[in-house]
Scaffold this motif. Sequence first.
Motif, PDB file in Angstrom:
ATOM      1  N   UNK A 159      36.926  43.105  53.888  1.00 31.83           N
ATOM      2  CA  UNK A 159      36.026  42.288  53.678  1.00 31.83           C
ATOM      3  C   UNK A 159      37.270  41.213  52.201  1.00 31.83           C
ATOM      4  N   UNK A 160      36.340  40.248  51.874  1.00 32.18           N
ATOM      5  CA  UNK A 160      36.918  39.644  50.853  1.00 32.18           C
ATOM      6  C   UNK A 160      36.054  38.647  50.563  1.00 32.18           C
ATOM      7  N   UNK A 161      36.170  38.451  48.933  1.00 30.37           N
ATOM      8  CA  UNK A 161      34.915  37.821  48.249  1.00 30.37           C
ATOM      9  C   UNK A 161      35.374  37.756  47.031  1.00 30.37           C
ATOM     10  N   UNK A 162      34.444  36.055  46.499  1.00 25.72           N
ATOM     11  CA  UNK A 162      34.937  35.373  45.597  1.00 25.72           C
ATOM     12  C   UNK A 162      34.606  35.483  44.536  1.00 25.72           C
ATOM     13  N   UNK A 163      35.470  35.465  43.066  1.00 29.17           N
ATOM     14  CA  UNK A 163      34.288  36.322  41.876  1.00 29.17           C
ATOM     15  C   UNK A 163      35.653  35.671  40.766  1.00 29.17           C
ATOM     16  N   UNK A 164      34.857  36.267  39.230  1.00 29.41           N
ATOM     17  CA  UNK A 164      35.159  35.159  38.262  1.00 29.41           C
ATOM     18  C   UNK A 164      36.131  36.700  37.535  1.00 29.41           C
ATOM     19  N   UNK A 165      36.411  36.196  36.918  1.00 25.25           N
ATOM     20  CA  UNK A 165      37.319  36.894  35.678  1.00 25.25           C
ATOM     21  C   UNK A 165      36.722  37.164  34.637  1.00 25.25           C
ATOM     22  N   UNK A 166      36.697  38.854  34.620  1.00 20.00           N
ATOM     23  CA  UNK A 166      35.852  38.577  33.217  1.00 20.00           C
ATOM     24  C   UNK A 166      37.184  39.170  32.397  1.00 20.00           C
ATOM     25  N   UNK A 167      38.090  39.992  32.755  1.00 19.88           N
ATOM     26  CA  UNK A 167      38.772  40.839  31.641  1.00 19.88           C
ATOM     27  C   UNK A 167      40.169  41.334  32.132  1.00 19.88           C
ATOM     28  N   UNK A 168      41.113  40.455  31.819  1.00 15.59           N
ATOM     29  CA  UNK A 168      42.562  40.617  31.854  1.00 15.59           C
ATOM     30  C   UNK A 168      43.206  41.394  30.882  1.00 15.59           C
ATOM     31  N   UNK A 169      42.346  42.193  29.758  1.00 10.73           N
ATOM     32  CA  UNK A 169      43.676  42.637  29.533  1.00 10.73           C
ATOM     33  C   UNK A 169      43.800  44.442  29.485  1.00 10.73           C
ATOM     34  N   UNK A 170      44.053  44.981  30.652  1.00 14.48           N
ATOM     35  CA  UNK A 170      44.058  46.327  31.189  1.00 14.48           C
ATOM     36  C   UNK A 170      45.846  45.725  31.812  1.00 14.48           C
ATOM     37  N   UNK A 184      50.142  40.350  37.155  1.00 17.49           N
ATOM     38  CA  UNK A 184      49.185  40.249  35.901  1.00 17.49           C
ATOM     39  C   UNK A 184      49.153  38.353  36.049  1.00 17.49           C
ATOM     40  N   UNK A 185      48.711  37.305  37.286  1.00 19.17           N
ATOM     41  CA  UNK A 185      48.608  36.545  37.299  1.00 19.17           C
ATOM     42  C   UNK A 185      47.842  35.580  36.850  1.00 19.17           C
ATOM     43  N   UNK A 186      46.294  36.511  37.224  1.00 19.43           N
ATOM     44  CA  UNK A 186      45.360  35.665  36.372  1.00 19.43           C
ATOM     45  C   UNK A 186      44.729  36.255  34.686  1.00 19.43           C
ATOM     46  N   UNK A 187      44.053  35.086  35.127  1.00 21.73           N
ATOM     47  CA  UNK A 187      43.744  35.124  33.205  1.00 21.73           C
ATOM     48  C   UNK A 187      41.733  35.416  33.509  1.00 21.73           C
ATOM     49  N   UNK A 188      40.909  35.362  32.163  1.00 17.73           N
ATOM     50  CA  UNK A 188      39.682  35.465  31.825  1.00 17.73           C
ATOM     51  C   UNK A 188      39.348  34.004  32.013  1.00 17.73           C
ATOM     52  N   UNK A 189      38.617  34.190  33.135  1.00 17.29           N
ATOM     53  CA  UNK A 189      37.978  32.633  33.427  1.00 17.29           C
ATOM     54  C   UNK A 189      38.213  32.590  34.701  1.00 17.29           C
ATOM     55  N   UNK A 190      38.737  32.546  35.548  1.00 17.03           N
ATOM     56  CA  UNK A 190      39.599  32.042  36.817  1.00 17.03           C
ATOM     57  C   UNK A 190      38.893  32.646  37.949  1.00 17.03           C
ATOM     58  N   UNK A 191      38.875  31.804  38.971  1.00 20.21           N
ATOM     59  CA  UNK A 191      37.714  31.754  39.889  1.00 20.21           C
ATOM     60  C   UNK A 191      39.081  32.939  41.048  1.00 20.21           C
ATOM     61  N   UNK A 247      42.022  44.145  46.303  1.00 22.89           N
ATOM     62  CA  UNK A 247      43.352  43.830  45.563  1.00 22.89           C
ATOM     63  C   UNK A 247      42.629  42.408  45.103  1.00 22.89           C
ATOM     64  N   UNK A 248      43.867  41.556  44.584  1.00 24.77           N
ATOM     65  CA  UNK A 248      43.520  40.250  44.310  1.00 24.77           C
ATOM     66  C   UNK A 248      44.553  39.751  45.485  1.00 24.77           C
ATOM     67  N   UNK A 249      43.798  38.600  46.157  1.00 21.72           N
ATOM     68  CA  UNK A 249      44.464  37.794  47.171  1.00 21.72           C
ATOM     69  C   UNK A 249      45.030  36.476  46.790  1.00 21.72           C
ATOM     70  N   UNK A 250      44.501  35.688  45.974  1.00 21.91           N
ATOM     71  CA  UNK A 250      44.092  34.153  46.174  1.00 21.91           C
ATOM     72  C   UNK A 250      43.704  33.532  44.067  1.00 21.91           C
ATOM     73  N   UNK A 251      44.665  33.200  43.372  1.00 22.57           N
ATOM     74  CA  UNK A 251      43.670  32.697  42.405  1.00 22.57           C
ATOM     75  C   UNK A 251      42.524  31.251  43.292  1.00 22.57           C
TER      76      UNK A 251
END
Length: 87
Positions: free
Chosen positions: A9-20, A54-61, A77-81
């Motif tokens: 399965x793959x789904x699209x979502x929004x990054x809430x936190x990238x602090x870890x 560690x590519x994605x930032x908060x707010x990215x889709x 796991x992250x596939x693409x931004x």
Amino acid sequence: MSEATKVQRSVVGRVLSDKMDKTLTVEIKRMVRHPVYGKYIRRSTKLHVHDADNNARAGDTVRIQECRPISRSKSWKLVEIVERSPE
């Protein structure tokens, strides 16, 4: 028996936190039909996602994909931004 490839399965979502480190918190939104009244209700799920670089930032889709368990809470796991946040 032939070797069958597992559909992941793959789904699209929004990054809430990238602090870890190497981990994102992603919110998945979906619409669910109410069983009695038929009205559509907004539902959301928060998932921990593995981001090795560690590519994605908060707010990215982002597009994420199901994978083997990486830790106690991470099995995506992250596939693409898909889209960068304007900030």
